[in-house]
Design a protein around this motif. Structure first.
Motif, PDB file in Angstrom:
ATOM      1  N   PHE A 139       0.964  -1.189   0.146  1.00 33.38           N
ATOM      2  CA  PHE A 139      -0.100  -0.171  -0.019  1.00 33.38           C
ATOM      3  C   PHE A 139       1.027   1.492  -0.183  1.00 33.38           C
ATOM      4  O   PHE A 139       1.791   1.503   0.963  1.00 33.38           O
ATOM      5  CB  PHE A 139      -0.840  -0.095   1.058  1.00 33.38           C
ATOM      6  CG  PHE A 139      -1.599  -1.208   1.628  1.00 33.38           C
ATOM      7  CD1 PHE A 139      -2.213  -1.832   0.339  1.00 33.38           C
ATOM      8  CD2 PHE A 139      -1.966  -1.529   2.671  1.00 33.38           C
ATOM      9  CE1 PHE A 139      -2.912  -3.091   0.625  1.00 33.38           C
ATOM     10  CE2 PHE A 139      -2.808  -2.696   3.026  1.00 33.38           C
ATOM     11  CZ  PHE A 139      -3.442  -3.511   1.977  1.00 33.38           C
ATOM     12  N   THR A 140       0.539   2.182  -0.842  1.00 33.80           N
ATOM     13  CA  THR A 140       1.192   3.331  -1.020  1.00 33.80           C
ATOM     14  C   THR A 140       0.059   4.287  -0.892  1.00 33.80           C
ATOM     15  O   THR A 140      -0.417   4.815  -1.960  1.00 33.80           O
ATOM     16  CB  THR A 140       2.210   3.645  -2.162  1.00 33.80           C
ATOM     17  OG1 THR A 140       3.272   2.641  -2.339  1.00 33.80           O
ATOM     18  CG2 THR A 140       2.677   4.993  -2.154  1.00 33.80           C
ATOM     19  N   GLY A 141      -0.301   4.845   0.224  1.00 32.97           N
ATOM     20  CA  GLY A 141      -1.561   5.692   0.439  1.00 32.97           C
ATOM     21  C   GLY A 141      -2.721   4.902  -0.027  1.00 32.97           C
ATOM     22  O   GLY A 141      -2.848   3.980   0.665  1.00 32.97           O
ATOM     23  N   GLN A 142      -3.249   5.244  -0.952  1.00 33.38           N
ATOM     24  CA  GLN A 142      -4.478   4.752  -1.286  1.00 33.38           C
ATOM     25  C   GLN A 142      -4.346   3.563  -2.583  1.00 33.38           C
ATOM     26  O   GLN A 142      -5.355   3.127  -2.946  1.00 33.38           O
ATOM     27  CB  GLN A 142      -5.438   5.656  -1.804  1.00 33.38           C
ATOM     28  CG  GLN A 142      -7.048   5.211  -1.761  1.00 33.38           C
ATOM     29  CD  GLN A 142      -7.725   5.069  -0.383  1.00 33.38           C
ATOM     30  OE1 GLN A 142      -6.975   5.166   0.686  1.00 33.38           O
ATOM     31  NE2 GLN A 142      -8.892   4.225  -0.388  1.00 33.38           N
ATOM     32  N   VAL A 143      -3.101   3.598  -2.774  1.00 36.45           N
ATOM     33  CA  VAL A 143      -2.833   2.792  -4.153  1.00 36.45           C
ATOM     34  C   VAL A 143      -2.535   1.263  -3.753  1.00 36.45           C
ATOM     35  O   VAL A 143      -1.184   1.288  -2.725  1.00 36.45           O
ATOM     36  CB  VAL A 143      -2.090   3.591  -5.021  1.00 36.45           C
ATOM     37  CG1 VAL A 143      -1.683   2.601  -6.108  1.00 36.45           C
ATOM     38  CG2 VAL A 143      -2.888   4.597  -5.634  1.00 36.45           C
ATOM     39  N   ARG A 147       4.394  -6.978  -6.050  1.00 35.07           N
ATOM     40  CA  ARG A 147       5.418  -7.601  -7.000  1.00 35.07           C
ATOM     41  C   ARG A 147       5.025  -9.041  -7.581  1.00 35.07           C
ATOM     42  O   ARG A 147       5.882  -9.509  -8.326  1.00 35.07           O
ATOM     43  CB  ARG A 147       6.471  -7.929  -5.926  1.00 35.07           C
ATOM     44  CG  ARG A 147       6.222  -9.035  -4.487  1.00 35.07           C
ATOM     45  CD  ARG A 147       7.393  -9.028  -3.757  1.00 35.07           C
ATOM     46  NE  ARG A 147       7.441 -10.133  -2.560  1.00 35.07           N
ATOM     47  CZ  ARG A 147       6.804  -9.772  -1.351  1.00 35.07           C
ATOM     48  NH1 ARG A 147       6.315  -8.692  -1.050  1.00 35.07           N
ATOM     49  NH2 ARG A 147       6.623 -10.510  -0.566  1.00 35.07           N
ATOM     50  N   HIS A 148       4.067  -9.633  -7.172  1.00 34.10           N
ATOM     51  CA  HIS A 148       3.730 -10.963  -7.541  1.00 34.10           C
ATOM     52  C   HIS A 148       2.616 -10.784  -8.815  1.00 34.10           C
ATOM     53  O   HIS A 148       2.425 -11.764  -9.490  1.00 34.10           O
ATOM     54  CB  HIS A 148       3.049 -11.892  -6.518  1.00 34.10           C
ATOM     55  CG  HIS A 148       3.855 -12.154  -5.377  1.00 34.10           C
ATOM     56  ND1 HIS A 148       3.463 -11.933  -4.295  1.00 34.10           N
ATOM     57  CD2 HIS A 148       5.077 -12.710  -5.649  1.00 34.10           C
ATOM     58  CE1 HIS A 148       4.418 -12.107  -3.401  1.00 34.10           C
ATOM     59  NE2 HIS A 148       5.546 -12.856  -4.004  1.00 34.10           N
ATOM     60  N   SER A 153      -1.996  -1.312 -10.935  1.00 33.44           N
ATOM     61  CA  SER A 153      -2.050  -0.655  -9.683  1.00 33.44           C
ATOM     62  C   SER A 153      -3.293  -0.064  -9.749  1.00 33.44           C
ATOM     63  O   SER A 153      -3.901   0.341 -10.747  1.00 33.44           O
ATOM     64  CB  SER A 153      -0.939   0.438  -9.730  1.00 33.44           C
ATOM     65  OG  SER A 153      -1.110   1.718 -10.498  1.00 33.44           O
ATOM     66  N   PHE A 154      -3.973  -0.014  -8.484  1.00 36.83           N
ATOM     67  CA  PHE A 154      -5.283   0.656  -8.618  1.00 36.83           C
ATOM     68  C   PHE A 154      -5.393   1.240  -7.066  1.00 36.83           C
ATOM     69  O   PHE A 154      -4.834   0.585  -6.143  1.00 36.83           O
ATOM     70  CB  PHE A 154      -6.146  -0.504  -8.689  1.00 36.83           C
ATOM     71  CG  PHE A 154      -5.972  -1.975  -7.976  1.00 36.83           C
ATOM     72  CD1 PHE A 154      -6.573  -2.056  -7.140  1.00 36.83           C
ATOM     73  CD2 PHE A 154      -5.365  -2.827  -8.739  1.00 36.83           C
ATOM     74  CE1 PHE A 154      -6.286  -3.147  -6.398  1.00 36.83           C
ATOM     75  CE2 PHE A 154      -5.431  -4.168  -8.156  1.00 36.83           C
ATOM     76  CZ  PHE A 154      -5.646  -4.342  -6.997  1.00 36.83           C
ATOM     77  N   PRO A 155      -6.462   1.946  -6.976  1.00 37.34           N
ATOM     78  CA  PRO A 155      -6.876   2.481  -5.636  1.00 37.34           C
ATOM     79  C   PRO A 155      -7.825   1.658  -5.060  1.00 37.34           C
ATOM     80  O   PRO A 155      -8.608   0.914  -5.530  1.00 37.34           O
ATOM     81  CB  PRO A 155      -7.629   3.883  -6.128  1.00 37.34           C
ATOM     82  CG  PRO A 155      -8.263   3.757  -7.273  1.00 37.34           C
ATOM     83  CD  PRO A 155      -7.155   2.717  -7.964  1.00 37.34           C
ATOM     84  N   THR A 388      -9.677  -0.686 -17.357  1.00 35.09           N
ATOM     85  CA  THR A 388      -8.222  -0.396 -18.308  1.00 35.09           C
ATOM     86  C   THR A 388      -7.301   0.226 -17.602  1.00 35.09           C
ATOM     87  O   THR A 388      -6.067  -0.005 -18.039  1.00 35.09           O
ATOM     88  CB  THR A 388      -8.790  -0.204 -19.798  1.00 35.09           C
ATOM     89  OG1 THR A 388      -9.213   1.079 -19.863  1.00 35.09           O
ATOM     90  CG2 THR A 388      -9.811  -0.919 -20.377  1.00 35.09           C
ATOM     91  N   ALA A 389      -7.544   1.033 -16.933  1.00 34.71           N
ATOM     92  CA  ALA A 389      -6.729   1.894 -16.440  1.00 34.71           C
ATOM     93  C   ALA A 389      -5.878   1.563 -15.212  1.00 34.71           C
ATOM     94  O   ALA A 389      -4.913   2.243 -14.620  1.00 34.71           O
ATOM     95  CB  ALA A 389      -7.549   3.340 -15.637  1.00 34.71           C
ATOM     96  N   ILE A 390      -6.223   0.319 -14.717  1.00 36.58           N
ATOM     97  CA  ILE A 390      -5.283  -0.205 -13.885  1.00 36.58           C
ATOM     98  C   ILE A 390      -4.142  -1.003 -14.273  1.00 36.58           C
ATOM     99  O   ILE A 390      -3.123  -1.323 -13.661  1.00 36.58           O
ATOM    100  CB  ILE A 390      -6.131  -1.495 -12.715  1.00 36.58           C
ATOM    101  CG1 ILE A 390      -6.227  -2.605 -13.723  1.00 36.58           C
ATOM    102  CG2 ILE A 390      -7.417  -0.843 -12.435  1.00 36.58           C
ATOM    103  CD1 ILE A 390      -6.883  -3.758 -12.871  1.00 36.58           C
TER     104      ILE A 390
END
Length: 417
Positions: A139-143, A147-148, A153-155, A388-390
Motif C-alpha cells: 500500500f502506498t497511500g490509497q494505491v 510484486r507478484h 496498480s489501483f486505488p 483498463t486504467a489499472i
C-alpha cells in the motif's frame, strides 16, 4: 478521532488482547461493551487469520491456513435500546489499514490475496485452480501494487468483508438445521457443501468452562453470509455507507472484521480480496420496529458510500450457462459468471500473465460483476467488467496483437498442494 473502544496490540495474539472478540455466531456470546445511540466509535480489527499469513514469497501459509480459527471478529458490541424487531442503523464513517507504515501484520503497509487449495476451502473456480497460491500487495497511500502481479496498480475501495448482528437462538437453530441438511446430501464432498459447528479453534469472548463448551458445540461458523449480514463481502460497503441490520437479540450485538483494502465482485478466489487488518469508525442508531415498518424481514439493506474509484473505460467479458465440456445448463447464473471469469483469465494470459496471476487479479482488483441476462432460456448471461486504467500497458484488443509484458516471478505456489 472517535474513541477507540476496541484496541488491538499488534504484539499480542487475538485471544490475548485486553478485549477478546469471537469467531462464531451465537446469541449467548456476551457483548464486550455497550455503546450509545449517536456515539461515534473506532474499532480495530485483525485480518481474518490473525497473522497466520505472512509477507513472503511462499504460499505454504495459504495451503495450511487454519480455517477453523476464522473469522477473528471484533465485538460483539451492544447498542443501548436495541430490541428484537428493530433495525440497527450503522454508519461507516471511516475505514482504513493500521496507521503504521510497515510491520509484521497484514494492514501495516501491506495485504494479501490467496487462492485456496481445493482440499482447504477451494474457491469459485476451484476445479480449474485446485492448488494454493498467494500474492502480496503493498500500500502506498490509497494505491495497491504487487510484486507478484506486476504492471497493475489501483486505488483501494476499503471495506469490511464481514459485519453483522447476533442471531437469536431460534435463528441459529434454523441455520444449523438447514446447513446440516445440505451437508447430508453429499457428506464427503471436497470442498464441503457447508461448514457445521466446530468447537476446535472456537474463540467466544469472555465465555469459559461449561458455557464455553455449550456455545462452541452449536455456534455457527462465520464463513457464509446469512440473515444477520455476516460475511457478505460487498465491496461497496465503504466509507460513507449506511447499513440497516435486522435485530434479533437485545442490544443487537454487532460484530465486525475481515477488512479488505480492495476486492472484485464475488471475491472469486475465496481469499480473493486484499486482506488486511485495520480500523473502522462506526456510528449507531435504532429504528424501533424497523423490520416490520420497512419489510426488511431477515436481510440487511444498505445505502452505498460515495468513495468508489472512478473509472471511465472498461473491457468486459461475457459468459453463458454452458459448461467447459459443452453441456447446456438451464439459466445457471453461477455457471455463467464462472465462464465470464474464465474468459477474462484466458484473455489476460495472452499478454504474458499466468492463469493464477490473472485469477488473483480478478479477486482483488475492483472489477464489476453483473448478471446481464437471466430470462432468455436456456442461457443465463453474466459479465465481468475490468477497468483498463489499472494496467500499465494497453490491454485493449488491437490489430497489432497483445502487448507482451514481463510477468515477473509470478505468484508463489505451495509446494505440497
Amino acid at each position: 478521532m472517535p474513541d477507540v473502544i476496541f484496541p488491538l496490540d499488534p504484539t499480542r495474539k487475538f485471544e490475548d488482547q485486553k478485549y477478546v472478540g469471537h469467531n462464531r455466531w451465537h446469541p449467548d456470546i456476551p457483548p464486550v461493551l455497550t455503546v450509545k445511540q449517536g456515539q461515534s466509535v473506532r474499532i480495530e480489527c485483525r485480518e481474518w487469520f490473525d497473522g497466520a499469513i505472512v509477507n513472503d514469497d511462499s504460499a505454504e501459509d495459504i495451503l495450511n491456513a487454519p480455517l477453523k480459527t476464522v473469522h477473528k471478529l471484533s465485538g460483539p458490541f451492544a447498542v443501548e435500546g436495541a430490541k428484537p424487531g428493530d433495525l440497527l442503523v450503522v454508519d461507516i464513517l471511516d475505514v482504513g489499514p493500521l496507521p503504521e507504515s510497515s510491520g509484521p501484520l497484514a494492514g501495516q503497509g501491506w495485504g494479501y490475496t490467496g487462492i485456496f487449495a481445493k482440499k482447504n476451502g477451494g474457491g469459485f473456480l476451484t476445479d480449474q485452480f485446485p492448488d494454493a497460491y498467494k500474492a502480496i500487495w503493498d500500500f502506498t497511500g490509497q494505491v495497491a501494487t504487487s510484486r507478484h502481479i506486476p504492471h497493475v496498480s489501483f486505488p483501494g475501495l476499503i471495506h469490511p468483508g464481514l459485519m453483522g448482528t447476533a442471531p437469536s437462538a431460534e435463528l441459529l437453530a434454523r441455520w444449523n438445521a438447514r446447513e446440516q441438511a445440505l451437508i447430508d446430501t453429499d457428506p464427503l464432498r471436497v470442498p464441503p457443501l457447508a461448514l457445521p459447528p466446530e468447537p476446535e479453534g472456537a474463540v467466544l469472548g469472555s465465555l469459559t468452562g461449561a458455557d464455553f463448551d455449550r456455545v462452541a458445540a452449536t455456534g455457527a461458523r462465520t464463513a457464509p453470509p446469512r440473515e444477520n449480514g455476516g460475511n457478505q463481502d460487498i465491496k461497496n460497503l465503504s466509507k460513507g455507507t449506511r447499513v440497516f441490520y435486522p435485530v434479533f437479540v437485545d442490544g443487537a450485538n454487532l460484530s465486525v472484521g475481515d477488512l479488505h483494502f480492495s476486492q472484485g465482485d464475488g471475491e472469486i478466489t475465496f481469499c480473493g480480496a486484499i486482506e488486511m487488518g485495520g480500523f473502522i469508525d462506526l456510528r449507531f442508531e435504532i429504528i424501533p420496529d424497523g423490520m416490520a415498518k420497512y419489510g426488511v424481514g431477515e436481510n440487511a439493506i444498505f445505502l452505498p458510500g460515495t468513495v468508489d474509484p472512478r473509472f471511465s473505460e472498461w473491457i468486459a467479458f461475457s459468459g453463458t450457462s454452458v459448461t467447459l465440456d459443452g453441456e447446456q445448463r438451464y439459466l445457471d447464473s453461477d455457471l455463467a459468471y464462472q465462464r465470464a471469469c474464465l474468459h477474462a483469465i484466458d484473455y489476460l494470459t495472452k499478454f504474458g500473465y499466468s492463469p493464477e496471476q490473472a485469477y488473483l487479479l480478478l479477486g482483488s482488483a475492483p472489477i464489476e460483476g453483473r448478471l446481464s441476462g437471466v430470462v432468455d432460456i436456456p442461457n443465463s448471461c453474466a459479465t465481468v467488467y475490468l477497468p483498463t486504467a489499472i494496467f500499465g500497458f494497453d490491454v485493449r484488443p488491437s490489430v497489432g496483437g497483445p502487448v507482451k509484458i514481463d510477468p515477473g516471478a509470478g505468484a508463489p505456489k505451495a509446494d505440497a498442494s
